[in-house]
Design a protein around this motif. Structure first.
Motif, mmCIF file in Angstrom:
data_model
loop_
_atom_site.group_PDB
_atom_site.id
_atom_site.type_symbol
_atom_site.label_atom_id
_atom_site.label_comp_id
_atom_site.label_asym_id
_atom_site.label_seq_id
_atom_site.Cartn_x
_atom_site.Cartn_y
_atom_site.Cartn_z
ATOM 1 N N VAL A 162 -9.370 -0.389 -6.338
ATOM 2 C CA VAL A 162 -9.933 0.492 -5.298
ATOM 3 C C VAL A 162 -11.285 1.006 -5.499
ATOM 4 C CG1 VAL A 162 -7.745 0.917 -4.050
ATOM 5 C CG2 VAL A 162 -8.905 2.893 -5.638
ATOM 6 N N THR A 163 -12.332 1.276 -4.557
ATOM 7 C CA THR A 163 -13.382 1.934 -5.028
ATOM 8 C C THR A 163 -13.478 2.856 -4.111
ATOM 9 O OG1 THR A 163 -15.918 1.634 -5.364
ATOM 10 C CG2 THR A 163 -14.790 0.318 -3.497
ATOM 11 N N VAL A 164 -14.091 4.216 -4.753
ATOM 12 C CA VAL A 164 -14.374 5.311 -4.010
ATOM 13 C C VAL A 164 -15.465 5.198 -3.139
ATOM 14 C CG1 VAL A 164 -14.650 7.933 -4.285
ATOM 15 C CG2 VAL A 164 -13.346 6.713 -5.847
ATOM 16 N N THR A 165 -15.497 5.526 -1.801
ATOM 17 C CA THR A 165 -16.837 5.340 -1.210
ATOM 18 C C THR A 165 -17.084 6.447 -0.651
ATOM 19 O OG1 THR A 165 -15.466 5.168 0.926
ATOM 20 C CG2 THR A 165 -15.884 3.050 -0.069
ATOM 21 N N GLU A 166 -18.402 7.022 0.111
ATOM 22 C CA GLU A 166 -18.856 8.086 0.602
ATOM 23 C C GLU A 166 -17.707 8.784 1.238
ATOM 24 O OE1 GLU A 166 -21.662 9.662 -0.561
ATOM 25 O OE2 GLU A 166 -22.463 8.269 -1.564
ATOM 26 N N SER A 167 -16.934 8.204 2.270
ATOM 27 C CA SER A 167 -16.153 8.580 2.979
ATOM 28 C C SER A 167 -14.637 8.535 2.835
ATOM 29 C CB SER A 167 -16.394 8.199 4.569
ATOM 30 O OG SER A 167 -16.167 6.667 4.349
ATOM 31 N N GLY A 168 -14.268 7.788 1.637
ATOM 32 C CA GLY A 168 -12.953 7.527 1.254
ATOM 33 C C GLY A 168 -12.760 6.501 0.129
ATOM 34 N N VAL A 169 -12.312 5.428 0.828
ATOM 35 C CA VAL A 169 -11.692 4.282 -0.272
ATOM 36 C C VAL A 169 -11.825 3.131 0.419
ATOM 37 C CG1 VAL A 169 -9.386 4.511 0.549
ATOM 38 C CG2 VAL A 169 -9.700 3.876 -1.719
ATOM 39 N N LYS A 170 -12.056 2.110 -0.622
ATOM 40 C CA LYS A 170 -11.926 0.512 0.057
ATOM 41 C C LYS A 170 -11.280 -0.257 -1.043
ATOM 42 C CE LYS A 170 -14.914 -3.251 0.670
ATOM 43 N NZ LYS A 170 -16.476 -3.967 0.239
ATOM 44 N N ARG A 171 -10.143 -1.009 -0.619
ATOM 45 C CA ARG A 171 -9.584 -1.708 -1.367
ATOM 46 C C ARG A 171 -10.242 -3.009 -1.927
ATOM 47 N NH1 ARG A 171 -3.550 -0.664 -0.971
ATOM 48 N NH2 ARG A 171 -3.419 0.301 1.075
ATOM 49 N N LEU A 172 -10.364 -3.437 -2.953
ATOM 50 C CA LEU A 172 -10.808 -4.663 -3.602
ATOM 51 C C LEU A 172 -9.853 -5.762 -3.592
ATOM 52 C CD1 LEU A 172 -13.417 -3.540 -6.157
ATOM 53 C CD2 LEU A 172 -13.493 -3.527 -3.638
ATOM 54 N N ASN A 173 -8.482 -5.442 -3.488
ATOM 55 C CA ASN A 173 -7.359 -6.494 -3.403
ATOM 56 C C ASN A 173 -6.861 -6.431 -1.943
ATOM 57 O OD1 ASN A 173 -7.066 -5.697 -6.623
ATOM 58 N ND2 ASN A 173 -7.342 -7.808 -6.087
ATOM 59 N N ASN A 174 -6.763 -7.424 -1.301
ATOM 60 C CA ASN A 174 -6.437 -7.507 0.124
ATOM 61 C C ASN A 174 -5.291 -8.387 0.394
ATOM 62 O OD1 ASN A 174 -8.158 -5.044 1.336
ATOM 63 N ND2 ASN A 174 -9.529 -6.638 0.111
ATOM 64 N N THR A 175 -4.682 -8.921 -0.589
ATOM 65 C CA THR A 175 -3.465 -9.947 -0.046
ATOM 66 C C THR A 175 -2.338 -8.931 0.503
ATOM 67 O OG1 THR A 175 -2.580 -9.689 -2.301
ATOM 68 C CG2 THR A 175 -3.997 -11.429 -1.873
ATOM 69 N N SER A 176 -1.402 -9.497 1.196
ATOM 70 C CA SER A 176 -0.162 -8.798 1.598
ATOM 71 C C SER A 176 0.586 -8.056 0.423
ATOM 72 C CB SER A 176 0.791 -9.653 2.409
ATOM 73 O OG SER A 176 1.976 -9.116 2.829
ATOM 74 N N ARG A 177 0.879 -6.844 0.645
ATOM 75 C CA ARG A 177 1.845 -6.308 -0.165
ATOM 76 C C ARG A 177 3.281 -6.187 0.078
ATOM 77 N NH1 ARG A 177 -3.366 -4.190 -0.385
ATOM 78 N NH2 ARG A 177 -2.974 -3.385 1.864
ATOM 79 N N ALA A 178 3.575 -6.952 0.992
ATOM 80 C CA ALA A 178 4.963 -6.929 1.599
ATOM 81 C C ALA A 178 5.835 -7.930 0.550
ATOM 82 C CB ALA A 178 5.184 -7.635 2.780
ATOM 83 N N LEU A 179 7.136 -7.608 0.474
ATOM 84 C CA LEU A 179 7.972 -8.431 -0.647
ATOM 85 C C LEU A 179 7.822 -9.951 -0.230
ATOM 86 C CD1 LEU A 179 9.897 -8.606 -3.107
ATOM 87 C CD2 LEU A 179 11.689 -7.990 -1.403
ATOM 88 N N GLN A 180 7.209 -10.739 -0.998
ATOM 89 C CA GLN A 180 7.016 -12.061 -0.647
ATOM 90 C C GLN A 180 8.166 -13.081 -1.187
ATOM 91 O OE1 GLN A 180 4.070 -13.381 0.999
ATOM 92 N NE2 GLN A 180 5.446 -15.532 0.884
ATOM 93 N N ILE A 181 8.611 -13.691 -0.335
ATOM 94 C CA ILE A 181 9.702 -14.700 -0.663
ATOM 95 C C ILE A 181 9.058 -16.273 -1.276
ATOM 96 C CG2 ILE A 181 11.793 -16.161 -0.081
ATOM 97 C CD1 ILE A 181 12.143 -12.838 -0.007
ATOM 98 N N VAL A 182 9.544 -16.439 -2.478
ATOM 99 C CA VAL A 182 8.873 -17.722 -3.025
ATOM 100 C C VAL A 182 9.979 -18.604 -3.259
ATOM 101 C CG1 VAL A 182 7.026 -16.721 -4.046
ATOM 102 C CG2 VAL A 182 9.117 -16.940 -5.295
ATOM 103 N N GLU A 183 9.886 -20.028 -3.598
ATOM 104 C CA GLU A 183 10.735 -21.066 -3.631
ATOM 105 C C GLU A 183 11.325 -21.110 -5.080
ATOM 106 O OE1 GLU A 183 9.951 -24.733 -1.797
ATOM 107 O OE2 GLU A 183 10.337 -23.549 0.236
#
Ligand code: ZN
Ligand code: ZN
Ligand code: ZN
Length: 377
Positions: free
Chosen positions: A356-377
């Motif tokens: 993440v990076t700190v912005t003037e007003s808060g925060v911005k994520r630099l990683n934006n893939t789904s954080r949900a538990l992903q099912i793989v094969e």
């Protein structure tokens, strides 16, 4: 799996390096130092753009309020030093094989006071300097000037954002490959290939921690065969345009187990709460506490066995550290990881990590893939 096209960012200029060296001297004086001794590594690269390969031959930049920036280099590398982006700002002094570089260094340094020296300076060089200049004291730069490189300027942020996009693209591809029946090392090498495909010039780590191996946060990748039902921690990154990427997602092979879903939901909640707490003025340790509270309240406090995060820039681990006892307030431009985890020995681990990076007003994520538990094969 198409490679990501990305335009090269605008190069750093002589003015950038001049401003960085000036600020480093000011910070050093404020910290009570006579100056800084900077040897090859991330500090030298950031201050000057010069990145010689690491050898036993002494290269050192001296920054002090008493003189213009001066760099001592081995004679055979003088040409390389003269071609770096900041060479016009630095007077270059060379030493020749067979002579003592420490004798040459004597002329460049005051003979008393305290100098900050690069964390990664080789012990042999510090010992050599100490013998020639016994009146000088040395302190690690990270200890006396921890925030020197912590606040990133817009062009550094552009590089860190590119690194985030590249590592995210690799994750979105890797969840489409086969896990079950393959060794961790096979998945790790495919992941490394994907990092390169999407723009990493260097791959630094590809953790594939399947089943019980996931309970070791710094497990690399081993011979274990990944099985259906495994929980797998994937933590990977490297360099894009000289700046670091670092992300973690936890996936489940085939149907997920109930305990994995439960633990994953807690870690995701902790990570979300900690990211939402990021804004200027909040301290590093506050962010750690927010993440830890969620996990402790859920009954897993003792299984969260590391700090919540670390700064990132030209290196993967650097200040600011998001850890208890770090009272440094957050400042716009800081970049760091938020990566809580829960580790159940003998069973599995779960970690979720974004930069993440700190912005003037808060925060911005630099990683934006789904954080949900992903099912793989
Ligand atoms: Zn780590
Ligand atoms: Zn990581
Ligand atoms: Zn990390």
């Amino acid at each position: 799996m198409r490679p990501t096209a990305r335009s090269t960012p605008v190069a750093f200029t002589t003015d950038d390096y001049a401003a960085r060296m000036k600020r480093a001297v000011e910070d050093a004086v404020r910290a009570g130092l006579s100056g800084l001794i900077v040897t090859p590594g991330p500090d030298l690269a950031w201050l000057t753009g010069y990145q010689p390969h690491l050898t036993e031959r002494l290269t050192m930049l001296v920054l002090s309020p008493d003189q213009e920036p001066t760099m001592l280099v081995p004679l055979l590398e003088r040409r390389d030093a003269e071609e770096s982006g900041s060479a016009s700002l630095i007077s270059i002094v060379d030493w020749m094989d067979g002579d003592s570089p420490y004798e040459a260094a004597r002329a460049l340094l005051r003979h008393d006071g305290q100098f900050g020296i690069s964390d990664s300076a080789w012990a042999m060089h510090i010992i050599g300097l100490q013998q020639i200049l016994p009146g000088i004291g040395y302190r690690a730069i990270t200890e006396c000037l921890p925030m020197l490189r912590a606040t990133k300027d817009p062009r550094e942020l552009e590089r860190l954002e590119a690194a985030g996009e590249a590592v995210d693209a690799a994750y979105n591809d890797v969840i489409g490959i086969r896990f079950a029946g393959r060794k961790e090392t096979e998945v790790a090498s495919e992941l490394a290939g994907l990092l390169r495909l999407h723009g990493h010039e260097q791959v630094d780590f590809t953790v594939v921690g399947s089943g019980p191996n996931g309970a070791n946060p710094h497990h690399g990748a081993g011979e274990r065969l990944i099985e259906p039902g495994d929980t797998v921690v994937l933590d990977f990154g490297g360099l894009v345009f000289g700046y670091g990427s670092d992300t973690t997602r936890t996936v489940s092979v085939g149907e997920s187990q109930a305990l994995t879903r439960k633990v994953h939901a807690i870690v995701m909640q902790a990570q979300q709460a900690a990211v939402e707490a990021v804004r200027p003025g909040v301290t590093c340790e506050d962010i750690d506490r927010v993440a830890r509270e969620v996990i402790t309240d859920a009954g897993y406090g003792e299984r969260f066995i590391h700090r919540t995060g670390h700064g990132i820039g030209m290196t993967t681990h650097e200040p600011p550290y998001i850890v208890k006892g770090e009272s440094q307030p957050l400042v716009p431009g800081m970049c760091f990881s938020v990566e809580p985890g829960i580790y159940l020995p003998g069973e599995f681990g779960v970690r979720i990590e974004d930069i993440v990076t700190v912005t003037e007003s808060g925060v911005k994520r630099l990683n934006n893939t789904s954080r949900a538990l992903q099912i793989v094969e």
